[in-house]
Design a protein around this motif. Sequence first.
Motif, PDB file in Angstrom:
ATOM      1  N   ASP A 120      16.498  -2.822  13.999  1.00 51.65           N
ATOM      2  CA  ASP A 120      16.091  -4.228  14.122  1.00 51.65           C
ATOM      3  C   ASP A 120      14.648  -4.417  14.568  1.00 51.65           C
ATOM      4  OD1 ASP A 120      18.624  -5.186  13.323  1.00 51.65           O
ATOM      5  OD2 ASP A 120      19.388  -5.009  15.375  1.00 51.65           O
ATOM      6  N   HIS A 121      13.825  -3.390  14.455  1.00 50.01           N
ATOM      7  CA  HIS A 121      12.415  -3.528  14.781  1.00 50.01           C
ATOM      8  C   HIS A 121      11.607  -3.720  13.498  1.00 50.01           C
ATOM      9  CE1 HIS A 121      13.815  -1.947  18.595  1.00 50.01           C
ATOM     10  NE2 HIS A 121      12.662  -2.321  19.127  1.00 50.01           N
ATOM     11  N   PRO A 122      10.535  -4.503  13.545  1.00 48.24           N
ATOM     12  CA  PRO A 122       9.689  -4.698  12.353  1.00 48.24           C
ATOM     13  C   PRO A 122       8.946  -3.421  12.014  1.00 48.24           C
ATOM     14  CG  PRO A 122       8.707  -5.754  14.271  1.00 48.24           C
ATOM     15  CD  PRO A 122      10.074  -5.298  14.694  1.00 48.24           C
ATOM     16  N   PRO A 123       8.617  -3.232  10.726  1.00 47.28           N
ATOM     17  CA  PRO A 123       8.025  -1.960  10.294  1.00 47.28           C
ATOM     18  C   PRO A 123       6.507  -1.901  10.383  1.00 47.28           C
ATOM     19  CG  PRO A 123       8.504  -3.303   8.389  1.00 47.28           C
ATOM     20  CD  PRO A 123       8.977  -4.089   9.585  1.00 47.28           C
ATOM     21  N   ASN A 124       5.874  -2.975  10.841  1.00 49.62           N
ATOM     22  CA  ASN A 124       4.413  -3.014  10.772  1.00 49.62           C
ATOM     23  C   ASN A 124       3.738  -2.084  11.777  1.00 49.62           C
ATOM     24  OD1 ASN A 124       5.604  -5.103  12.556  1.00 49.62           O
ATOM     25  ND2 ASN A 124       3.482  -5.450  13.166  1.00 49.62           N
ATOM     26  N   ASP A 125       4.443  -1.697  12.850  1.00 50.20           N
ATOM     27  CA  ASP A 125       3.870  -0.801  13.860  1.00 50.20           C
ATOM     28  C   ASP A 125       4.941   0.195  14.298  1.00 50.20           C
ATOM     29  OD1 ASP A 125       2.594   0.467  15.951  1.00 50.20           O
ATOM     30  OD2 ASP A 125       1.817  -1.370  16.856  1.00 50.20           O
ATOM     31  N   PRO A 126       5.164   1.248  13.492  1.00 48.61           N
ATOM     32  CA  PRO A 126       6.264   2.162  13.800  1.00 48.61           C
ATOM     33  C   PRO A 126       6.080   2.927  15.105  1.00 48.61           C
ATOM     34  CG  PRO A 126       4.948   2.988  11.971  1.00 48.61           C
ATOM     35  CD  PRO A 126       4.496   1.590  12.227  1.00 48.61           C
ATOM     36  N   VAL A 127       4.860   3.176  15.507  1.00 44.58           N
ATOM     37  CA  VAL A 127       4.652   3.897  16.770  1.00 44.58           C
ATOM     38  C   VAL A 127       5.118   3.039  17.940  1.00 44.58           C
ATOM     39  CG1 VAL A 127       2.934   4.884  18.318  1.00 44.58           C
ATOM     40  CG2 VAL A 127       2.768   5.312  15.866  1.00 44.58           C
ATOM     41  N   ALA A 128       4.699   1.786  17.962  1.00 41.04           N
ATOM     42  CA  ALA A 128       5.126   0.894  19.040  1.00 41.04           C
ATOM     43  C   ALA A 128       6.637   0.697  19.015  1.00 41.04           C
ATOM     44  CB  ALA A 128       4.419  -0.450  18.929  1.00 41.04           C
TER      45      ALA A 128
ATOM     46  N   LEU B  68      -3.008   7.180  13.400  1.00 43.53           N
ATOM     47  CA  LEU B  68      -1.601   7.204  13.777  1.00 43.53           C
ATOM     48  C   LEU B  68      -1.350   8.232  14.872  1.00 43.53           C
ATOM     49  CD1 LEU B  68       1.326   6.115  12.816  1.00 43.53           C
ATOM     50  CD2 LEU B  68       1.512   8.372  11.765  1.00 43.53           C
ATOM     51  N   VAL B  69      -1.945   9.416  14.726  1.00 41.24           N
ATOM     52  CA  VAL B  69      -1.786  10.460  15.738  1.00 41.24           C
ATOM     53  C   VAL B  69      -2.359   9.998  17.071  1.00 41.24           C
ATOM     54  CG1 VAL B  69      -2.396  12.820  16.392  1.00 41.24           C
ATOM     55  CG2 VAL B  69      -1.764  12.302  14.021  1.00 41.24           C
ATOM     56  N   ASP B  70      -3.535   9.399  17.045  1.00 44.62           N
ATOM     57  CA  ASP B  70      -4.153   8.923  18.292  1.00 44.62           C
ATOM     58  C   ASP B  70      -3.294   7.852  18.953  1.00 44.62           C
ATOM     59  OD1 ASP B  70      -6.280  10.636  17.899  1.00 44.62           O
ATOM     60  OD2 ASP B  70      -7.638   9.091  17.133  1.00 44.62           O
ATOM     61  N   GLN B  71      -2.752   6.932  18.159  1.00 46.14           N
ATOM     62  CA  GLN B  71      -1.911   5.879  18.708  1.00 46.14           C
ATOM     63  C   GLN B  71      -0.654   6.465  19.341  1.00 46.14           C
ATOM     64  OE1 GLN B  71      -0.270   3.156  15.854  1.00 46.14           O
ATOM     65  NE2 GLN B  71       0.520   1.763  17.410  1.00 46.14           N
ATOM     66  N   ALA B  72      -0.050   7.440  18.660  1.00 44.70           N
ATOM     67  CA  ALA B  72       1.149   8.071  19.200  1.00 44.70           C
ATOM     68  C   ALA B  72       0.846   8.785  20.512  1.00 44.70           C
ATOM     69  CB  ALA B  72       1.735   9.041  18.182  1.00 44.70           C
ATOM     70  N   HIS B  73      -0.244   9.516  20.559  1.00 41.33           N
ATOM     71  CA  HIS B  73      -0.597  10.234  21.778  1.00 41.33           C
ATOM     72  C   HIS B  73      -0.902   9.275  22.924  1.00 41.33           C
ATOM     73  CE1 HIS B  73      -1.720  14.184  19.498  1.00 41.33           C
ATOM     74  NE2 HIS B  73      -0.412  13.992  19.598  1.00 41.33           N
ATOM     75  N   ALA B  74      -1.491   8.129  22.602  1.00 41.57           N
ATOM     76  CA  ALA B  74      -1.744   7.121  23.637  1.00 41.57           C
ATOM     77  C   ALA B  74      -0.442   6.603  24.230  1.00 41.57           C
ATOM     78  CB  ALA B  74      -2.570   5.973  23.064  1.00 41.57           C
ATOM     79  N   ALA B  75       0.630   6.663  23.427  1.00 41.83           N
ATOM     80  CA  ALA B  75       1.953   6.252  23.895  1.00 41.83           C
ATOM     81  C   ALA B  75       2.770   7.434  24.406  1.00 41.83           C
ATOM     82  CB  ALA B  75       2.698   5.548  22.765  1.00 41.83           C
ATOM     83  N   ASP B  76       2.121   8.597  24.587  1.00 48.20           N
ATOM     84  CA  ASP B  76       2.783   9.828  25.059  1.00 48.20           C
ATOM     85  C   ASP B  76       3.873  10.300  24.107  1.00 48.20           C
ATOM     86  OD1 ASP B  76       1.227  10.106  27.387  1.00 48.20           O
ATOM     87  OD2 ASP B  76       2.492   8.677  28.457  1.00 48.20           O
TER      88      ASP B  76
END
Length: 274
Positions: A202-210, A231-239
């Motif tokens: 049920d999550h929107p697909p526009n930001d899969p990392v978030a 994408l890699v940088d965003q994921a790492h920022a989210a641990d």
Amino acid sequence: MRVEIHGHRGARGVRPENTLPGFAHAVALGVDAIELDVGLSADDVVVLNHDQALSPANLTDTAPAWPGDPAFPYVGKRIRSLTLAQLRTIDAGTRPHEAFTQVPVPGARIPTLTEACALLDATDVTLSVELKTDPTWPLAEIEHFTAATADILTSHDLTHRTRLLAFDWRVLTTARKHHPDFGRVALFERKTLAANTAWLADHPPNDPVAAAASIGATAISPEAALTTPALVDQAHAADLPVIVWTVNTLEDLSRFTAYGADAVVTDYPDRITN
């Protein structure tokens, strides 16, 4: 930075996929993790197979489980509709997938997750266990399947060496709620990120990392075509570590290493070294 090497369905490029001989070969090649796929039989046994139905691309019927079984032949039928006895008749080792250079392994059968654990618990590899469901599954069935899988892994004391993977993120929300000691890897590809997707819990697909972070994923695993440095940088920022699939050339390994990916999933552990 060293990138972990995960053997896709064992060593799919060179040995029959999701088989015990394939896993043994991948371990001998020095993989860090074994990626495998599980389904649930009609009699509630967790078994290994990539698709929800038996595929003629790599599986062959031999004989019915008992004389006159009306369900025979079994190839093409859904795993959930077949018992373990019926699944055991399938030859999983002598029909090399046409896309790969597999060495046939006569006598290989569809194994149970219990058998895979018995083989792998004597090693130090990580288990990446993908639960094969889709958005049509009722939540109660997902909870039942996830519990059956988790119970087997726990009984072999593999909880802290295992990640549960899923495209259907309800598996991950279920695991977070009921089996929180397991790692939870959010798989995604272009299909599951389409508009009005039902794959992402049920999550929107526009930001899969978030979205993955919000459901308590402990890593993300995007297909290679979606994996960018941003994408890699965003994921790492989210641990969130990044596990890219499927990477079968040294050129691609170098590219995703440069992006900062933490691991790659490969059909050819013998080719992909770093």
